[in-house]
Design a protein around this motif. Structure first.
Motif, mmCIF file in Angstrom:
data_model
loop_
_atom_site.group_PDB
_atom_site.id
_atom_site.type_symbol
_atom_site.label_atom_id
_atom_site.label_comp_id
_atom_site.label_asym_id
_atom_site.label_seq_id
_atom_site.Cartn_x
_atom_site.Cartn_y
_atom_site.Cartn_z
ATOM 1 N N ALA A 184 -1.646 37.531 23.865
ATOM 2 C CA ALA A 184 -1.331 36.144 24.090
ATOM 3 C C ALA A 184 0.773 35.582 23.997
ATOM 4 O O ALA A 184 0.936 35.541 24.822
ATOM 5 C CB ALA A 184 -1.955 34.755 23.098
ATOM 6 N N THR A 185 0.992 36.123 22.843
ATOM 7 C CA THR A 185 2.409 35.742 22.482
ATOM 8 C C THR A 185 3.620 36.978 23.482
ATOM 9 O O THR A 185 4.242 36.014 23.818
ATOM 10 C CB THR A 185 2.752 36.136 21.008
ATOM 11 O OG1 THR A 185 2.233 37.518 20.557
ATOM 12 C CG2 THR A 185 1.998 34.994 19.845
ATOM 13 N N THR A 186 3.435 37.885 23.765
ATOM 14 C CA THR A 186 3.810 38.371 24.843
ATOM 15 C C THR A 186 3.975 38.428 25.850
ATOM 16 O O THR A 186 4.320 38.727 26.793
ATOM 17 C CB THR A 186 2.980 40.520 23.987
ATOM 18 O OG1 THR A 186 3.093 40.257 22.725
ATOM 19 C CG2 THR A 186 4.499 41.491 25.394
ATOM 20 N N GLY A 187 2.314 38.248 26.796
ATOM 21 C CA GLY A 187 1.990 38.017 27.739
ATOM 22 C C GLY A 187 3.069 36.400 28.129
ATOM 23 O O GLY A 187 3.693 36.850 29.209
ATOM 24 N N VAL A 188 3.489 35.454 27.283
ATOM 25 C CA VAL A 188 3.777 34.482 27.911
ATOM 26 C C VAL A 188 5.079 34.759 28.269
ATOM 27 O O VAL A 188 5.488 34.230 29.676
ATOM 28 C CB VAL A 188 3.720 33.281 26.287
ATOM 29 C CG1 VAL A 188 4.804 32.257 27.158
ATOM 30 C CG2 VAL A 188 2.570 32.795 26.044
ATOM 31 N N TYR A 189 6.280 35.492 27.808
ATOM 32 C CA TYR A 189 7.259 35.579 28.191
ATOM 33 C C TYR A 189 7.284 36.379 29.131
ATOM 34 O O TYR A 189 8.577 36.942 29.789
ATOM 35 C CB TYR A 189 8.572 35.580 26.761
ATOM 36 C CG TYR A 189 8.157 37.190 26.355
ATOM 37 C CD1 TYR A 189 8.982 38.285 27.360
ATOM 38 C CD2 TYR A 189 7.911 37.291 25.345
ATOM 39 C CE1 TYR A 189 9.103 39.673 25.928
ATOM 40 C CE2 TYR A 189 7.674 38.439 24.339
ATOM 41 C CZ TYR A 189 8.445 39.144 25.710
ATOM 42 O OH TYR A 189 8.429 40.727 24.370
#
Length: 512
Positions: A184-189
């Motif tokens: 999730a954290t990687t996919g956001v940016y």
């Protein structure tokens, strides 16, 4: 033995700060140009050489490497260094043979290059296989290692405060929750900013990785003391050339791997070559590859030395993949543990971001845009790229969760098995496509299909449930299977090309 790493508030604060900084950089560099196809998928072709070099290495190194390669060295020794020390062969081929034609033909993806050289069928086959490899091996392996890493750092302390979640009657382990967190954290940016976000965050995290990479082996060697008696007792761990029957690293497979996986992974895989395609010009592209080559020379010190020293210090670990995290727990002081965790997390995020962007690029430009056969606006392409990134991320999470249910083999062997299964036919098709005028589309498609069939036949267990039996026994390893498949594909490609019509002049103009 307790294998969890103890963190205090300073460590957690450093970890949280670095995570925030990585995401902030990803969003900041993407504030311009993300709404055009070239800006989203190729960073408007403005990437300088030092970002290309660091990003190529970062795309190849994740927290997965710290888990899997150290675990592999713990189990098998220095032989795992061959992959990095043979990188000069692959990068020389990329600089002198493949790269000039990629840059001068102006292609955006590797499947597009195959259509330019052969036909649209080759483009579709390579596009689908690439996305499958990105999901099943590279991204899933990185997320799986990230889950193990966070579980080892946070362990039971965080598990006590996490909500208990059950799915299909079974309790979801903390590792699964950590996998979802990293995704999730990687996919956001990444989904927001595209290639530029991925490349520049790679540049930042490689700096931290160089520091963290030296920290653990230096402290490990200092703690281990005299290695002379250990080397004499574990001589097999210091042999680069293993017997042809060694499982899984016979020298006949290790030093021929560049023909199949090496060429496919570094010279034709979208997630590696996309950085080169996004370069300011051909000079920046070439020097970026040179930079990556020099960085690879020192990488075994980061991974192999800790694995071997861990075997001396902790010879009875339940699983080799625990070796690096046990060293961190025992050797790294407070404060630096948080920085090391931040570096490992950033490595994973940059790695996943790289592959995620490349997969969405292929899905958009080589599948969606080609299959629809209509004009697709810049905004539509970016929108499809973002949604396809979401789908790829979900699929990667699922495969990573499957990995958690297969504890018997090391992560390194799981990933290599997938890569060596996919690589041989494409390595042959690209190599002969650039070096031989007679290679044609019919031969390329035939080689791809028969290559996958050959890989499956060699991989399949032909025995019963109790007794495994393979066609290459007693030489059955993933690298021997890849070598055999490469030889079959090379033979099929040459014979079929000679028996069928030569390619049209426009297919070889400017490429051979």
């Amino acid at each position: 033995m307790n294998h969890h790493v103890t963190l205090n508030l300073i460590d957690l604060g450093i970890f949280a700060l670095y995570m925030a900084a990585t995401m902030a950089l990803g969003f900041w560099v993407a504030r311009k140009g993300r709404d055009t196809a070239q800006g989203y998928f190729l960073g408007n072709k403005t990437i300088p050489w030092f970002v290309i070099g660091s990003s190529m290495v970062a795309a190849d190194i994740s927290s997965e490497q710290f888990i899997s390669n150290v675990g592999g060295a713990y189990k098998h020794g220095i032989v795992l260094a061959a992959g990095d020390w043979n990188a000069w062969i692959i990068y020389t081929l990329l600089i002198l043979v493949f790269l000039p034609y990629y840059v001068r033909t102006g292609v955006s993806t590797m499947p597009e290059f195959l259509e330019r050289r052969y036909n649209s069928a080759c483009r579709y086959i390579f596009a689908i296989a690439s996305v499958a490899g990105f999901v099943a091996a590279i991204n899933a392996g990185a997320l799986y290692s990230g889950g193990i890493m966070l579980d080892s750092f946070f362990g039971a302390d965080l598990a006590r405060v996490l909500p208990k979640i059950s799915l299909f009657g079974s309790e979801v382990s903390p590792v699964v929750l950590y996998i979802i967190f990293f995704a999730a954290t990687t996919g956001v940016y990444t989904i927001y900013g595209g290639l530029k976000s991925a490349a520049w965050t790679d540049f930042m995290q490689i700096i931290i990785l160089l520091f963290a990479g030296f920290l653990v082996p230096v402290l490990a060697l200092r703690r281990a003391g005299d290695l002379g008696p250990f080397i004499a007792e574990h001589n097999e761990h210091f042999q680069m050339f293993k017997p042809v029957t060694h499982k899984p690293f016979p020298f006949t497979g290790v030093f021929t791997g560049f023909l199949s996986v090496g060429i496919w992974y570094s010279c034709t895989s979208q997630h590696m070559v996309q950085r080169v395609l996004a370069a300011k010009d051909e000079w920046h592209a070439r020097v970026g590859v040179v930079c990556a080559g020099f960085l690879h020379v020192i990488m075994p010190f980061f991974f192999i030395v800790p694995g071997i020293v861990a075997l001396k210090m902790f010879p009875n670990l339940p699983h080799p993949d625990q070796a690096y995290l046990v060293l961190v727990r025992e050797l790294i002081p407070t404060g630096l543990k948080g920085l090391l965790l931040a570096g490992l997390a950033a490595a994973l995020m940059g790695h996943v971001a790289t592959v995620l962007n490349s997969a969405s690029t292929i899905i958009t430009l080589d599948l969606y845009k080609k299959v629809t056969k209509r004009e697709v606006t810049e905004k539509q392409q970016v929108r499809v790229g973002r949604w396809s990134g979401v789908v790829v991320l979900i699929a990667s999470i699922w495969i990573a969760i499957v990995f958690t249910q297969q504890p018997d083999t090391t992560l390194f062997e799981k990933i290599q098995t997938v890569l060596f299964f996919i690589a041989p036919p494409f390595a042959v098709v690209f190599t002969l496509g650039i070096l031989w005028r007679r290679a044609n589309g019919t031969a390329a498609v035939t080689s791809m299909i028969l290559g996958f069939v050959c890989s499956w036949v060699l991989f399949r267990n032909w025995g019963d449930v109790q007794t495994e039996r393979h066609l290459l026994d007693p030489f059955n390893t993933f690298n021997h299977r890849a070598l055999a498949t490469w030889l079959v594909c090379m033979t099929v490609m040459i014979v079929t090309s000679l028996l069928t019509a030569p390619p049209p002049k426009e297919k070889i103009e400017g490429i051979i």
